[in-house]
Write a protein that holds these residues in place. Structure first.
Motif, PDB file in Angstrom:
ATOM      1  N   ARG A 124      18.014  -1.874 -29.708  1.00 17.10           N
ATOM      2  CA  ARG A 124      16.844  -1.696 -28.851  1.00 17.10           C
ATOM      3  C   ARG A 124      15.554  -1.669 -29.662  1.00 17.10           C
ATOM      4  O   ARG A 124      14.529  -2.215 -29.250  1.00 17.10           O
ATOM      5  CB  ARG A 124      16.974  -0.418 -28.023  1.00 17.10           C
ATOM      6  CG  ARG A 124      18.105  -0.440 -27.014  1.00 17.10           C
ATOM      7  CD  ARG A 124      18.046  -1.673 -26.138  1.00 17.10           C
ATOM      8  NE  ARG A 124      16.777  -1.779 -25.420  1.00 17.10           N
ATOM      9  CZ  ARG A 124      16.355  -2.861 -24.806  1.00 17.10           C
ATOM     10  NH1 ARG A 124      17.086  -3.975 -24.855  1.00 17.10           N
ATOM     11  NH2 ARG A 124      15.205  -2.864 -24.163  1.00 17.10           N
ATOM     12  N   LEU A 125      15.580  -1.026 -30.811  1.00 18.11           N
ATOM     13  CA  LEU A 125      14.411  -1.033 -31.684  1.00 18.11           C
ATOM     14  C   LEU A 125      14.100  -2.450 -32.149  1.00 18.11           C
ATOM     15  O   LEU A 125      12.945  -2.892 -32.155  1.00 18.11           O
ATOM     16  CB  LEU A 125      14.642  -0.115 -32.886  1.00 18.11           C
ATOM     17  CG  LEU A 125      14.740   1.388 -32.575  1.00 18.11           C
ATOM     18  CD1 LEU A 125      15.229   2.154 -33.804  1.00 18.11           C
ATOM     19  CD2 LEU A 125      13.402   1.955 -32.103  1.00 18.11           C
ATOM     20  N   MET A 276       0.474  -5.016 -37.739  1.00 18.77           N
ATOM     21  CA  MET A 276       0.363  -3.611 -38.122  1.00 18.77           C
ATOM     22  C   MET A 276      -0.214  -2.785 -36.978  1.00 18.77           C
ATOM     23  O   MET A 276       0.251  -1.671 -36.708  1.00 18.77           O
ATOM     24  CB  MET A 276      -0.497  -3.485 -39.379  1.00 18.77           C
ATOM     25  CG  MET A 276       0.174  -4.026 -40.632  1.00 18.77           C
ATOM     26  SD  MET A 276      -0.943  -4.120 -42.064  1.00 18.77           S
ATOM     27  CE  MET A 276      -1.313  -2.394 -42.320  1.00 18.77           C
ATOM     28  N   GLY A 277      -1.218  -3.336 -36.297  1.00 19.65           N
ATOM     29  CA  GLY A 277      -1.802  -2.630 -35.169  1.00 19.65           C
ATOM     30  C   GLY A 277      -0.831  -2.455 -34.018  1.00 19.65           C
ATOM     31  O   GLY A 277      -0.743  -1.375 -33.414  1.00 19.65           O
ATOM     32  N   ARG A 278      -0.085  -3.517 -33.693  1.00 22.08           N
ATOM     33  CA  ARG A 278       0.897  -3.427 -32.614  1.00 22.08           C
ATOM     34  C   ARG A 278       2.013  -2.450 -32.985  1.00 22.08           C
ATOM     35  O   ARG A 278       2.524  -1.719 -32.124  1.00 22.08           O
ATOM     36  CB  ARG A 278       1.488  -4.807 -32.314  1.00 22.08           C
ATOM     37  CG  ARG A 278       0.547  -5.793 -31.630  1.00 22.08           C
ATOM     38  CD  ARG A 278       0.259  -5.386 -30.191  1.00 22.08           C
ATOM     39  NE  ARG A 278       1.457  -5.268 -29.377  1.00 22.08           N
ATOM     40  CZ  ARG A 278       1.946  -6.265 -28.623  1.00 22.08           C
ATOM     41  NH1 ARG A 278       1.326  -7.447 -28.594  1.00 22.08           N
ATOM     42  NH2 ARG A 278       3.024  -6.084 -27.882  1.00 22.08           N
ATOM     43  N   LEU A 283       4.813   2.793 -32.254  1.00 21.15           N
ATOM     44  CA  LEU A 283       5.304   4.066 -32.780  1.00 21.15           C
ATOM     45  C   LEU A 283       4.691   5.245 -32.025  1.00 21.15           C
ATOM     46  O   LEU A 283       5.371   6.227 -31.729  1.00 21.15           O
ATOM     47  CB  LEU A 283       4.988   4.179 -34.270  1.00 21.15           C
ATOM     48  CG  LEU A 283       5.722   3.216 -35.203  1.00 21.15           C
ATOM     49  CD1 LEU A 283       5.230   3.399 -36.628  1.00 21.15           C
ATOM     50  CD2 LEU A 283       7.229   3.407 -35.129  1.00 21.15           C
ATOM     51  N   GLU A 284       3.406   5.137 -31.728  1.00 16.20           N
ATOM     52  CA  GLU A 284       2.749   6.198 -30.967  1.00 16.20           C
ATOM     53  C   GLU A 284       3.369   6.345 -29.583  1.00 16.20           C
ATOM     54  O   GLU A 284       3.546   7.457 -29.082  1.00 16.20           O
ATOM     55  CB  GLU A 284       1.252   5.916 -30.866  1.00 16.20           C
ATOM     56  CG  GLU A 284       0.507   6.088 -32.179  1.00 16.20           C
ATOM     57  CD  GLU A 284      -0.962   5.728 -32.066  1.00 16.20           C
ATOM     58  OE1 GLU A 284      -1.301   4.873 -31.222  1.00 16.20           O
ATOM     59  OE2 GLU A 284      -1.769   6.298 -32.828  1.00 16.20           O
ATOM     60  N   SER A 285       3.729   5.215 -28.967  1.00 21.63           N
ATOM     61  CA  SER A 285       4.345   5.278 -27.640  1.00 21.63           C
ATOM     62  C   SER A 285       5.715   5.935 -27.685  1.00 21.63           C
ATOM     63  O   SER A 285       6.170   6.503 -26.687  1.00 21.63           O
ATOM     64  CB  SER A 285       4.459   3.869 -27.040  1.00 21.63           C
ATOM     65  OG  SER A 285       5.488   3.118 -27.664  1.00 21.63           O
ATOM     66  N   LEU A 286       6.378   5.867 -28.849  1.00 16.24           N
ATOM     67  CA  LEU A 286       7.691   6.495 -29.016  1.00 16.24           C
ATOM     68  C   LEU A 286       7.592   7.928 -29.516  1.00 16.24           C
ATOM     69  O   LEU A 286       8.614   8.614 -29.645  1.00 16.24           O
ATOM     70  CB  LEU A 286       8.540   5.682 -30.003  1.00 16.24           C
ATOM     71  CG  LEU A 286       8.954   4.276 -29.573  1.00 16.24           C
ATOM     72  CD1 LEU A 286       9.739   3.586 -30.686  1.00 16.24           C
ATOM     73  CD2 LEU A 286       9.788   4.324 -28.294  1.00 16.24           C
ATOM     74  N   GLY A 290       4.003   9.336 -38.667  1.00 15.95           N
ATOM     75  CA  GLY A 290       4.198   8.608 -39.904  1.00 15.95           C
ATOM     76  C   GLY A 290       2.880   8.123 -40.459  1.00 15.95           C
ATOM     77  O   GLY A 290       1.814   8.455 -39.952  1.00 15.95           O
ATOM     78  N   ARG A 291       2.968   7.291 -41.493  1.00 16.17           N
ATOM     79  CA  ARG A 291       1.744   6.779 -42.100  1.00 16.17           C
ATOM     80  C   ARG A 291       1.993   5.384 -42.667  1.00 16.17           C
ATOM     81  O   ARG A 291       3.127   5.037 -43.011  1.00 16.17           O
ATOM     82  CB  ARG A 291       1.258   7.710 -43.208  1.00 16.17           C
ATOM     83  CG  ARG A 291       2.139   7.726 -44.445  1.00 16.17           C
ATOM     84  CD  ARG A 291       1.678   8.756 -45.464  1.00 16.17           C
ATOM     85  NE  ARG A 291       2.419   8.681 -46.719  1.00 16.17           N
ATOM     86  CZ  ARG A 291       3.621   9.220 -46.917  1.00 16.17           C
ATOM     87  NH1 ARG A 291       4.223   9.885 -45.934  1.00 16.17           N
ATOM     88  NH2 ARG A 291       4.226   9.104 -48.090  1.00 16.17           N
TER      89      ARG A 291
END
Length: 394
Positions: A124-125, A276-278, A283-286, A290-291
């Motif tokens: 899924r990822l 990188m932006g997408r 990641l924020e939606s999940l 992180g960094r």
């Protein structure tokens, strides 16, 4: 020879700021080393305590050779963080739990089998990453063979940059006498490794250390079929990580989703930035913290290693996405790279004007990504974000 702890002095000492550069190379100095600890004093690494059946004199020579060429020549620099996502909840290492539940099973050094729900989570990822690159860039997908020709790997520069990671493939000599001698040796209970060394040859194939090399080989020695091209592939990659393997972090056999950008410089850089932006938004939606930071590759036993690593950082040719695993630890789950014209030149990939194309790539380690996700949310899909929980086998 001794099998106890041996202290290897470093002359000169290594600044504390280069401790990680030293630590990531120690095991590759000698296979006799089974463990090590850096000895610190006054802000420097003055020695390395090693365990294993080592020859202290020889190990001192080898370790200081690597320190002088690969470590001390580097310029200490704090990683430059490009962006950071705050953690949204507790993170804890779940590897022991994966093993205890039979979800992960170690089958050899650096070899770990994984079952559900990790398999479905990885899929899924991966599907989400694939959807991003097909939607954003119209990426063409390929499924590459596992093996890569030695000639192609030579053109990548990998043989002279990362010899410590190489994993070759061989075969028995194509001769009846060799087949018979090998069968006799094995049937008699002889050492299989010795029999293989005696009767094998043909080191003309390697296990690929990353997927993008297949793409450069695919378009080698000819014009790019379009002014700009984005290729994606998922497949197995292989790196000899020595005794650095820990959990699902540094497997010798792992899965990568790779995205390769080919074309003009401005296009490659723009697409890398957009990906990188997408990725950050995803990641924020999940709810994953992180960094993303500027990084460099661990060039090894190469007289230009320090200069190349510094150039990567100075020009920001490589970014790493790092996610937390708990207890102050994190892992690089992806990298975003810009190669300028290196692969265009080395593989003879040309644009319409006959000039070498520019390239970039991004690679997502699916086992690492799933591992970091599980360290944040645990093994029960019912506790996962809705975007994934309903799609994963239990």
């Amino acid at each position: 020879m001794t099998s106890t702890m041996t202290r290897i002095p470093l002359v000169p000492a290594v600044p504390e700021a280069l401790a990680e550069e030293l630590a990531r190379r120690v095991y590759f100095v000698s296979e006799a080393i089974t463990g090590f600890t850096l000895v610190r004093s006054g802000g420097e690494i003055t020695a390395v305590d090693v365990t294993g059946a080592v020859d202290a004199g020889e190990l001192t020579r080898k370790l200081n050779l690597v320190v002088a060429g690969d470590v001390l020549a580097q310029r200490p620099a704090r990683p430059k963080v490009v962006w950071r996502i705050p953690e949204t909840g507790p993170v804890r290492d779940v590897y022991r739990e994966l093993v205890a539940r039979g979800v992960a099973a170690e089958s050899g050094e650096g070899l770990v089998a994984v079952g559900e729900p990790v398999l479905s989570l990885m899929d899924r990822l991966d599907a989400a990453i694939r959807a991003i690159v097909t939607e954003e860039f119209g990426a063409r997908e390929f499924r590459y063979p596992t093996l890569i020709p030695a000639g192609a790997l030579r053109r990548t520069g990998y043989l002279t940059s990362f010899p410590q990671y190489l994993m070759a493939v061989t075969r028995l000599h194509g001769d009846v006498d060799d087949y018979r001698a090998f069968l006799d040796a094995v049937a008699a209970g002889g050492d299989v490794s010795a029999a293989l060394r005696a009767h094998c040859g043909g080191f003309d194939l390697f296990l690929p250390p990353t997927m993008c090399f297949h793409t450069y080989h695919q378009y080698a020695d000819g014009p790019l079929p379009a002014p700009e091209l984005v290729v994606t592939a998922r497949g197995k990659s292989f790196r000899h990580e020595s005794r650095y393997r820990r959990g699902l972090e540094r497997l010798w056999d792992f899965t990568i989703r790779e995205i390769v950008f080919l074309g003009p410089a401005e296009s490659v850089l723009d697409r890398r930035a957009r990906l990188m932006g997408r990725t950050r938004a995803w990641l924020e939606s999940l709810g994953l913290g992180g960094r993303c930071e500027v990084a460099a590759d661990p060039f090894f036993l190469n007289e230009t290693a320090a200069a190349r690593a510094w150039s990567q950082r100075l020009l920001e040719l490589k970014y790493e996405l790092r996610l937390p695993l708990g207890a102050g630890r994190d892992v690089a789950v992806a990298s975003f790279n810009y190669h300028e014209r290196f692969f265009g030149e080395s593989f003879g990939i040309r644009d319409a004007a006959g000039e070498p194309v520019f390239t970039g790539c991004a690679g997502f380690g699916l086992e690492r990504l799933a591992y970091a996700f599980l360290c944040r949310y645990g093994l029960d899909p019912a506790a996962w974000p809705d975007a994934l929980a309903g799609e994963v086998a239990r």
